[in-house]
Design a protein around this motif. Structure first.
Motif, short mmCIF file in Angstrom:
data_model
loop_
_atom_site.label_atom_id
_atom_site.label_comp_id
_atom_site.label_asym_id
_atom_site.label_seq_id
_atom_site.Cartn_x
_atom_site.Cartn_y
_atom_site.Cartn_z
N ALA A 138 0.83 -1.21 0.00
CA ALA A 138 0.00 0.00 0.00
C ALA A 138 0.87 1.26 0.00
CB ALA A 138 -0.92 0.00 1.21
N ILE A 139 1.92 1.25 0.78
CA ILE A 139 2.81 2.43 0.83
C ILE A 139 3.51 2.62 -0.50
CG2 ILE A 139 4.93 3.31 1.88
CD1 ILE A 139 3.91 2.13 4.53
N THR A 188 2.46 1.68 -3.42
CA THR A 188 1.44 2.11 -4.37
C THR A 188 1.15 3.60 -4.21
OG1 THR A 188 0.45 -0.08 -4.34
CG2 THR A 188 -0.91 1.70 -5.19
N LEU A 189 0.98 4.04 -2.97
CA LEU A 189 0.70 5.47 -2.73
C LEU A 189 1.88 6.32 -3.16
CD1 LEU A 189 -1.09 5.38 0.74
CD2 LEU A 189 -2.07 6.07 -1.46
N LEU A 206 1.86 6.61 -6.92
CA LEU A 206 0.81 7.48 -7.45
C LEU A 206 1.18 8.95 -7.37
CD1 LEU A 206 -2.44 5.81 -6.03
CD2 LEU A 206 -1.68 5.85 -8.41
N PHE A 207 1.88 9.32 -6.29
CA PHE A 207 2.17 10.74 -6.08
C PHE A 207 3.58 11.14 -6.48
CE2 PHE A 207 -1.23 9.79 -2.97
CZ PHE A 207 -2.19 10.65 -3.48
#
Length: 70
Positions: free
Chosen positions: A61-62, A64-65, A68-69
């Motif tokens: 999750a980290i 992926t985040l 994305l940014f």
């Protein structure tokens, strides 16, 4: 000198009391110890697997985040 005798007397009393208390202990049977040991090992493995899975999901999750940014 009297102080030294008192220490030895107290030490002897302590060992006698300890021996008396150990006679009162109800020791588990070998099969009960084996069963409890197996339970502890299985629970430890299950909790370890849960932590490992959570760590993998949180890491994904980290990543992926951050992807994305970036």
């Amino acid at each position: 000198m009297a102080e030294e005798k008192k220490v030895k007397k107290d030490r002897g009393r302590w060992f006698r009391e300890m021996k008396s208390e150990l006679k009162k202990v109800v020791w588990p049977s070998g099969s009960k110890v084996a069963k409890n040991t197996a339970t502890v090992i299985l629970c430890s493995l299950a909790i370890g697997a849960c932590i490992w899975i959570f760590d993998g999901v949180a890491g994904l999750a980290i990543r992926t985040l951050l992807g994305l940014f970036s």
